[in-house]
Design a protein around this motif. Structure first.
Motif, short mmCIF file in Angstrom:
data_model
loop_
_atom_site.label_atom_id
_atom_site.label_comp_id
_atom_site.label_asym_id
_atom_site.label_seq_id
_atom_site.Cartn_x
_atom_site.Cartn_y
_atom_site.Cartn_z
N ASP A 138 -18.37 -36.93 -5.52
CA ASP A 138 -17.32 -35.48 -4.46
C ASP A 138 -16.83 -35.26 -5.58
OD1 ASP A 138 -16.37 -34.76 -1.47
OD2 ASP A 138 -14.62 -35.74 -2.50
N SER A 139 -15.66 -36.14 -5.90
CA SER A 139 -14.48 -34.91 -7.25
C SER A 139 -15.25 -34.08 -7.90
CB SER A 139 -13.90 -36.18 -7.78
OG SER A 139 -15.14 -36.17 -9.06
N ILE A 140 -16.20 -33.96 -8.10
CA ILE A 140 -16.71 -33.35 -9.08
C ILE A 140 -17.65 -31.99 -8.35
CG2 ILE A 140 -17.15 -34.36 -11.38
CD1 ILE A 140 -20.44 -35.16 -10.70
N GLY A 141 -17.46 -31.98 -6.69
CA GLY A 141 -18.58 -31.09 -6.47
C GLY A 141 -20.03 -31.39 -6.06
N ALA A 142 -20.55 -32.66 -6.54
CA ALA A 142 -21.77 -32.57 -6.18
C ALA A 142 -22.21 -33.21 -5.03
CB ALA A 142 -22.43 -33.64 -7.12
N ILE A 143 -21.40 -33.80 -4.22
CA ILE A 143 -21.34 -34.01 -2.83
C ILE A 143 -19.95 -33.56 -1.78
CG2 ILE A 143 -23.33 -35.44 -3.20
CD1 ILE A 143 -20.79 -37.96 -2.73
N ARG A 144 -20.59 -33.49 -0.89
CA ARG A 144 -19.54 -33.87 0.26
C ARG A 144 -18.82 -34.75 1.05
NH1 ARG A 144 -16.42 -31.18 4.73
NH2 ARG A 144 -18.83 -30.58 5.57
N MET A 145 -17.83 -35.48 0.49
CA MET A 145 -17.43 -36.87 1.72
C MET A 145 -16.54 -36.48 2.94
SD MET A 145 -16.53 -39.85 -1.18
CE MET A 145 -16.58 -41.62 0.16
N ILE A 146 -17.22 -36.43 4.89
CA ILE A 146 -17.35 -36.37 5.78
C ILE A 146 -16.56 -37.81 6.28
CG2 ILE A 146 -17.84 -35.18 7.95
CD1 ILE A 146 -20.68 -34.33 6.70
N GLN A 147 -14.84 -37.62 7.39
CA GLN A 147 -14.36 -38.81 7.68
C GLN A 147 -15.52 -38.61 9.04
OE1 GLN A 147 -12.68 -40.99 6.57
NE2 GLN A 147 -12.79 -40.09 4.79
N SER A 148 -15.87 -39.85 8.98
CA SER A 148 -16.68 -39.95 10.91
C SER A 148 -15.76 -41.43 11.84
CB SER A 148 -18.10 -40.31 10.57
OG SER A 148 -18.17 -41.58 10.24
N PRO A 149 -16.22 -41.05 12.57
CA PRO A 149 -15.61 -42.29 13.69
C PRO A 149 -15.46 -43.97 13.09
CG PRO A 149 -16.52 -40.36 14.72
CD PRO A 149 -16.82 -40.17 13.69
N ASP A 150 -16.69 -43.99 12.50
CA ASP A 150 -17.27 -44.43 11.49
C ASP A 150 -16.79 -44.95 10.37
OD1 ASP A 150 -18.80 -45.80 13.86
OD2 ASP A 150 -20.17 -44.20 13.94
N GLY A 151 -15.84 -44.24 9.73
CA GLY A 151 -15.89 -43.94 8.17
C GLY A 151 -16.15 -43.10 7.47
N PRO A 152 -16.19 -42.84 6.50
CA PRO A 152 -16.46 -42.29 5.03
C PRO A 152 -17.58 -42.41 5.15
CG PRO A 152 -14.75 -43.45 3.74
CD PRO A 152 -15.62 -44.40 5.36
N ALA A 153 -18.83 -41.11 5.08
CA ALA A 153 -20.36 -40.84 5.62
C ALA A 153 -20.39 -39.49 4.73
CB ALA A 153 -19.73 -40.12 6.94
N LEU A 154 -21.56 -39.29 5.22
CA LEU A 154 -22.69 -37.99 4.21
C LEU A 154 -23.31 -37.66 4.54
CD1 LEU A 154 -22.90 -40.27 0.40
CD2 LEU A 154 -21.42 -38.60 1.17
N SER A 155 -24.11 -36.47 4.02
CA SER A 155 -25.18 -35.64 5.18
C SER A 155 -26.43 -36.65 4.38
CB SER A 155 -25.76 -34.34 4.55
OG SER A 155 -25.47 -33.96 3.40
N VAL A 156 -27.36 -36.56 5.24
CA VAL A 156 -28.76 -36.92 4.62
C VAL A 156 -29.35 -36.23 3.13
CG1 VAL A 156 -31.65 -36.74 4.70
CG2 VAL A 156 -29.76 -37.12 6.60
N THR A 157 -28.83 -35.36 3.02
CA THR A 157 -28.86 -34.81 1.27
C THR A 157 -27.74 -35.49 0.86
OG1 THR A 157 -29.85 -32.63 2.60
CG2 THR A 157 -29.20 -32.71 -0.01
N ASP A 158 -26.80 -35.77 1.04
CA ASP A 158 -25.38 -36.23 -0.07
C ASP A 158 -25.81 -37.63 -0.27
OD1 ASP A 158 -24.87 -33.58 -0.46
OD2 ASP A 158 -23.09 -33.99 0.47
#
Length: 242
Positions: free
Chosen positions: A118-138
């Motif tokens: 996430d810090s290098i821009g390869a993926i994007r972490m998302i805050q969800s109701p269940d905690g940090p989450a990712l898209s399927v691709t990430d």
């Protein structure tokens, strides 16, 4: 259901199997023995068919990856486009995002790797109701780096996940150039449906082409290095080294 069969070319028994596997959103049911299907069902069914046809994925494998599981065999990059389309068609289904906790149960370093990627821009972490989450691709990218770790690419050998930063620059350049060339050639010249069909064929084909070119250059440079020659790195946009 009859209209859905006609739109997708998939028979109703197969569609019902997709529903039982949880790959399609549930239809609305305005009355007993009545089910209404929409465009989201058409999109989801076509995405599943493409995953089966193009990536040879079984229905349990598709469901497993959608829930954040690592595929039990390598999955081509284009499969994730179909998976994201399937997720988009299943909006409202709880597993539209993959939690870091789910990934960590299968890939021990997933949480730390996800933070670095996430810090290098390869993926994007998302805050969800269940905690940090990712898209399927990430989630797929984190799982891929987990595979690299298993093969020996880890911090102890000088391969932290941050080493992948150069891929971001390369991907931005190549994909940006591809998009610009495509738009320059087709904009205002062909219909949107035809352009979409061209892209559907071109994306996996050009990924394969780029992969083969990259393999050739990689092996050539490794060969030079083992012969004691200077490793020649090519600046982006200047062409391949001879």
């Amino acid at each position: 259901m009859r209209e859905l069969e006609a739109r997708t070319g998939v028979n109703r028994e197969t569609i019902r199997v997709y529903l039982r596997e949880g790959l399609l959103p549930e239809p609305s049911r305005p009355a007993r023995n009545v089910a209404d299907y929409g465009e989201e069902h058409v999109r989801a069914i076509l995405a599943v068919r493409k995953l089966q046809r193009d990536s040879a994925m079984t229905l349990p494998q598709i469901a497993h990856v959608l829930k954040g599981g690592a595929a039990n065999r390598p999955v081509g990059a284009t499969a994730f486009g179909h998976l994201e389309e399937l997720v988009a068609a299943r909006v409202g289904v709880r597993q539209s995002l993959v939690t870091i906790q789910t990934l960590a149960s299968q890939t021990p370093h997933a949480a730390d790797d996800a933070k670095v990627l996430d810090s290098i821009g390869a993926i994007r972490m998302i805050q969800s109701p269940d905690g940090p989450a990712l898209s399927v691709t990430d989630a797929g990218l984190v799982n891929l780096w987990g595979r690299m770790r298993e093969a020996g690419f880890d911090e102890a050998r000088g391969f932290p996940p941050s080493i992948l930063g150069y891929y971001i620059e390369a991907a931005e350049y190549v994909a940006g150039k591809e998009a610009q060339i495509f738009l320059d050639q087709v904009e205002g010249k062909i219909e949107e449906d035809e352009a979409a069909n061209m892209l559907e064929f071109a994306l996996p084909t050009m990924l394969e082409f780029f992969g083969l070119i990259r393999l050739k250059v990689f092996l050539r440079n490794i060969g030079r290095a083992t012969r004691g020659d200077r490793l020649e790195l090519v600046a982006l946009g200047t062409g391949a080294a001879e």
